[in-house]
Design an enzyme around this catalytic site. Structure first.
Site, PDB file in Angstrom:
ATOM      1  N   ALA A  20       0.838  -1.211   0.000  1.00  0.00           N
ATOM      2  CA  ALA A  20       0.000   0.000   0.000  1.00  0.00           C
ATOM      3  C   ALA A  20       0.870   1.257   0.000  1.00  0.00           C
ATOM      4  O   ALA A  20       0.346   2.367  -0.057  1.00  0.00           O
ATOM      5  CB  ALA A  20      -0.916   0.002   1.215  1.00  0.00           C
ATOM      6  N   ALA A  88       7.607  -4.308   2.674  1.00  0.00           N
ATOM      7  CA  ALA A  88       7.227  -3.780   3.997  1.00  0.00           C
ATOM      8  C   ALA A  88       8.486  -3.519   4.812  1.00  0.00           C
ATOM      9  O   ALA A  88       9.327  -4.403   4.957  1.00  0.00           O
ATOM     10  CB  ALA A  88       6.333  -4.776   4.727  1.00  0.00           C
ATOM     11  N   TYR A 192      19.169   1.633   9.859  1.00  0.00           N
ATOM     12  CA  TYR A 192      18.296   1.276   8.729  1.00  0.00           C
ATOM     13  C   TYR A 192      19.070   0.442   7.702  1.00  0.00           C
ATOM     14  O   TYR A 192      18.633  -0.648   7.312  1.00  0.00           O
ATOM     15  CB  TYR A 192      17.729   2.548   8.087  1.00  0.00           C
ATOM     16  CG  TYR A 192      17.097   2.310   6.722  1.00  0.00           C
ATOM     17  CD1 TYR A 192      15.926   1.573   6.601  1.00  0.00           C
ATOM     18  CD2 TYR A 192      17.690   2.818   5.562  1.00  0.00           C
ATOM     19  CE1 TYR A 192      15.356   1.344   5.350  1.00  0.00           C
ATOM     20  CE2 TYR A 192      17.121   2.608   4.319  1.00  0.00           C
ATOM     21  CZ  TYR A 192      15.956   1.868   4.208  1.00  0.00           C
ATOM     22  OH  TYR A 192      15.398   1.627   2.982  1.00  0.00           O
TER      23      TYR A 192
HETATM   24  N1  LIG Z   1      11.652   5.031  -1.404  1.00  0.00           N
HETATM   25  C1  LIG Z   1      12.955   4.894  -1.501  1.00  0.00           C
HETATM   26  O1  LIG Z   1      13.682   5.841  -1.832  1.00  0.00           O
HETATM   27  C2  LIG Z   1      13.617   3.572  -1.224  1.00  0.00           C
HETATM   28  C3  LIG Z   1      14.992   3.451  -1.456  1.00  0.00           C
HETATM   29  C4  LIG Z   1      15.608   2.248  -1.181  1.00  0.00           C
HETATM   30  C5  LIG Z   1      14.861   1.161  -0.718  1.00  0.00           C
HETATM   31  N2  LIG Z   1      13.533   1.309  -0.497  1.00  0.00           N
HETATM   32  C6  LIG Z   1      12.790   0.154   0.044  1.00  0.00           C
HETATM   33  O2  LIG Z   1      11.609  -0.024  -0.708  1.00  0.00           O
HETATM   34  C7  LIG Z   1      10.565  -0.497   0.138  1.00  0.00           C
HETATM   35  C8  LIG Z   1       9.314   0.327  -0.032  1.00  0.00           C
HETATM   36  O3  LIG Z   1       9.612   1.682   0.246  1.00  0.00           O
HETATM   37  P1  LIG Z   1       8.552   2.843   0.008  1.00  0.00           P
HETATM   38  O4  LIG Z   1       9.334   4.050  -0.339  1.00  0.00           O
HETATM   39  O5  LIG Z   1       7.438   2.392  -0.864  1.00  0.00           O
HETATM   40  O6  LIG Z   1       8.056   3.048   1.507  1.00  0.00           O
HETATM   41  P2  LIG Z   1       6.590   3.323   2.086  1.00  0.00           P
HETATM   42  O7  LIG Z   1       6.797   3.687   3.508  1.00  0.00           O
HETATM   43  O8  LIG Z   1       5.801   4.218   1.224  1.00  0.00           O
HETATM   44  O9  LIG Z   1       5.945   1.867   2.003  1.00  0.00           O
HETATM   45  C9  LIG Z   1       6.208   0.876   2.942  1.00  0.00           C
HETATM   46  C10 LIG Z   1       4.897   0.185   3.242  1.00  0.00           C
HETATM   47  O10 LIG Z   1       5.167  -0.819   4.234  1.00  0.00           O
HETATM   48  C11 LIG Z   1       4.128  -0.783   5.173  1.00  0.00           C
HETATM   49  N3  LIG Z   1       4.641  -1.276   6.451  1.00  0.00           N
HETATM   50  C12 LIG Z   1       5.517  -0.659   7.299  1.00  0.00           C
HETATM   51  N4  LIG Z   1       5.708  -1.401   8.375  1.00  0.00           N
HETATM   52  C13 LIG Z   1       4.953  -2.526   8.221  1.00  0.00           C
HETATM   53  C14 LIG Z   1       4.707  -3.661   9.018  1.00  0.00           C
HETATM   54  N5  LIG Z   1       5.252  -3.772  10.232  1.00  0.00           N
HETATM   55  N6  LIG Z   1       3.894  -4.626   8.543  1.00  0.00           N
HETATM   56  C15 LIG Z   1       3.291  -4.498   7.338  1.00  0.00           C
HETATM   57  N7  LIG Z   1       3.467  -3.428   6.536  1.00  0.00           N
HETATM   58  C16 LIG Z   1       4.284  -2.453   6.987  1.00  0.00           C
HETATM   59  C17 LIG Z   1       3.695   0.679   5.269  1.00  0.00           C
HETATM   60  O11 LIG Z   1       2.371   0.823   5.745  1.00  0.00           O
HETATM   61  C18 LIG Z   1       3.849   1.127   3.825  1.00  0.00           C
HETATM   62  O12 LIG Z   1       2.640   1.019   3.111  1.00  0.00           O
HETATM   63  C19 LIG Z   1      11.144  -0.520   1.553  1.00  0.00           C
HETATM   64  O13 LIG Z   1      11.548  -1.837   1.848  1.00  0.00           O
HETATM   65  C20 LIG Z   1      12.353   0.380   1.477  1.00  0.00           C
HETATM   66  O14 LIG Z   1      13.358  -0.015   2.395  1.00  0.00           O
HETATM   67  C21 LIG Z   1      12.889   2.492  -0.739  1.00  0.00           C
END
Ligand SMILES: NC(=O)c1ccc[n+]([C@@H]2O[C@H](COP(=O)([O-])OP(=O)(O)OC[C@H]3O[C@@H](n4cnc5c(N)ncnc54)[C@H](O)[C@@H]3O)[C@@H](O)[C@H]2O)c1
Length: 365
Positions: A20, A88, A192
């Site tokens: 989501a 997540a 992190y």
């Molecule tokens: N956005 C970036 O720049 C970036 C860069 C490198 C890696 N990532 C990785 O990509 C992934 C997604 O990132 P994003 O930017 O979409 O983040 P985001 O925070 O928008 O999405 C993460 C989702 O995980 C859900 N979540 C958090 N804790 C949870 C739990 N305990 N149980 C179930 N769901 C849970 C949140 O509700 C959220 O919808 C992550 O693993 C992040 O580490 C993102």
């Protein structure tokens, strides 16, 4: 060039944890449009979604926490996924220093539960894809005066307090930042980053019948990134602050470098990772291979919002643990995923600003 993209996702049962969120919701839509049956498992974390989330997408949503082992097992046995995409996570670098146990719980223990549950599943999963991060590199790849590739040491607080932000070797000689390849030994500089590296290790070191692919994402930006989460997404935070009439405070000397990659390019990398036939066990950088300074990014956002650069302020302040320079070598992504980014930074920022303005309008209205 390898021949890849041989597998269709049509009819695949794809289970996206954290689906989501920013990346997951766009990815879920893209996979659904390609004919996959997508289930999103997400706890709708208030830090990301607010207290009354209004989730509206064509995927099935199971509201649950990755740490709730029994409920997660029930959801997985109900779906019997053929592909799992694990997104997540707790994602705030600064916040992770203050809440290491929560970060370990969600990112490490949660991934452990997921793997154990999948291993116990009767019909085996085809593929596991992890959203990993450039944060595992710490400062990443540099070359010294002799042209040798070195892992840059973490920066010293005393030097930064004197305004010396650039990376030097132990003797104080300057080092030159280059694009970081995947075989650079990891050296995360934050809780992190360490928990995300542990996710990679759990997937690599647990014997399992499925294939896996690890995508190390650079800084992802674009429409849909939480405007309320103060811990992630510097460009979204800038948009939100600028629209609220605030001055953008920029750390250090403004010359922190990031490789900003547009969310739809990241989505297409994940779609490729579902489709390719030959990338089992690969760790692959996803970025653009282009540098942008934080000051230039801020300026571009202000220009697109028709504000002036008086609206930003280079503070000279710094945060311990911040990485000076991040840039991906994306040749493996080109080879294994037949993927390359399509969106220019200027057009990507335009899309982000347009979306942020429309969100602001909705919230004000
Ligand atoms: N956005 C970036 O720049 C970036 C860069 C490198 C890696 N990532 C990785 O990509 C992934 C997604 O990132 P994003 O930017 O979409 O983040 P985001 O925070 O928008 O999405 C993460 C989702 O995980 C859900 N979540 C958090 N804790 C949870 C739990 N305990 N149980 C179930 N769901 C849970 C949140 O509700 C959220 O919808 C992550 O693993 C992040 O580490 C993102």
């Amino acid at each position: 060039m390898l021949l890849v993209k041989e597998l269709s996702v049509k009819g695949e049962r794809i289970f996206i944890t954290g689906g989501a969120g920013f990346i997951g919701s766009r990815l879920g839509r893209a996979l659904t449009a390609l004919g996959a049956e997508v289930t999103v498992y997400d706890n709708l974390h208030p830090q990301v979604h607010g207290d009354n989330p209004d989730i509206n997408f064509p995927m099935r949503l199971i509201k649950g926490d990755i740490r709730d082992r029994e409920f997660l097992a029930q959801a997985i046995h109900d779906v019997l996924p053929t592909v799992v995409i694990h997104l997540a996570a707790e994602t705030g670098t600064g916040q992770s220093a203050d809440e290491p146990s929560r970060y370990c719980d969600v990112n490490v223990v949660g991934t452990g539960y997921l793997i154990e549950i999948l291993r116990a599943m009767q019909c085996p999963l085809r593929r596991f894809i992890l959203a990993a991060t450039r944060a595992v590199y710490g400062e990443g790849a540099y070359i010294d005066a002799m042209g040798r590739m070195v892992i840059a040491p973490p920066r010293k607080t005393e030097a930064m307090a004197r305004g010396l932000f650039d990376i030097t070797d132990e003797q104080g000689k300057p080092l030159t930042a280059i694009a970081t390849p995947e075989n650079m030994p990891p050296a995360p500089g934050s809780v992190y980053g360490s928990t995300k590296l542990m996710q990679e290790y759990l997937i690599q070191q647990t014997p399992a019948p499925w294939e896996y692919i690890i995508l190390r994402l650079q800084n992802v930006y674009g429409p849909g990134q939480s405007l309320r989460n103060p811990y992630t997404g510097v460009l979204s935070i800038f948009c939100q602050q600028a629209l609220a009439g605030k001055t953008l405070n920029i750390y250090e000397d403004g010359a922190i470098i990031r490789d900003f990659v547009f969310v739809d390019d990241v989505v297409s990398a994940f779609v490729s990772a579902c489709q390719v036939a030959t990338a089992n066990g690969e760790v692959i950088n996803i970025g653009t291979g282009h540098r942008a300074s934080i000051a230039d990014a801020a300026q571009l956002i202000l220009t697109k919002l028709e504000l002036t650069d008086q609206n930003y302020n280079i503070t000279g302040e710094f945060r311990a643990g911040d990485i000076r320079h991040a840039l991906a070598d994306i040749s493996l992504a080109q080879n294994f995923l037949q993927w390359s980014p399509k969106m220019s930074f200027e057009n990507g920022i335009q899309a982000l600003v347009d979306w942020a303005k429309s969100e602001e309008g909705i919230n004000a209205g």
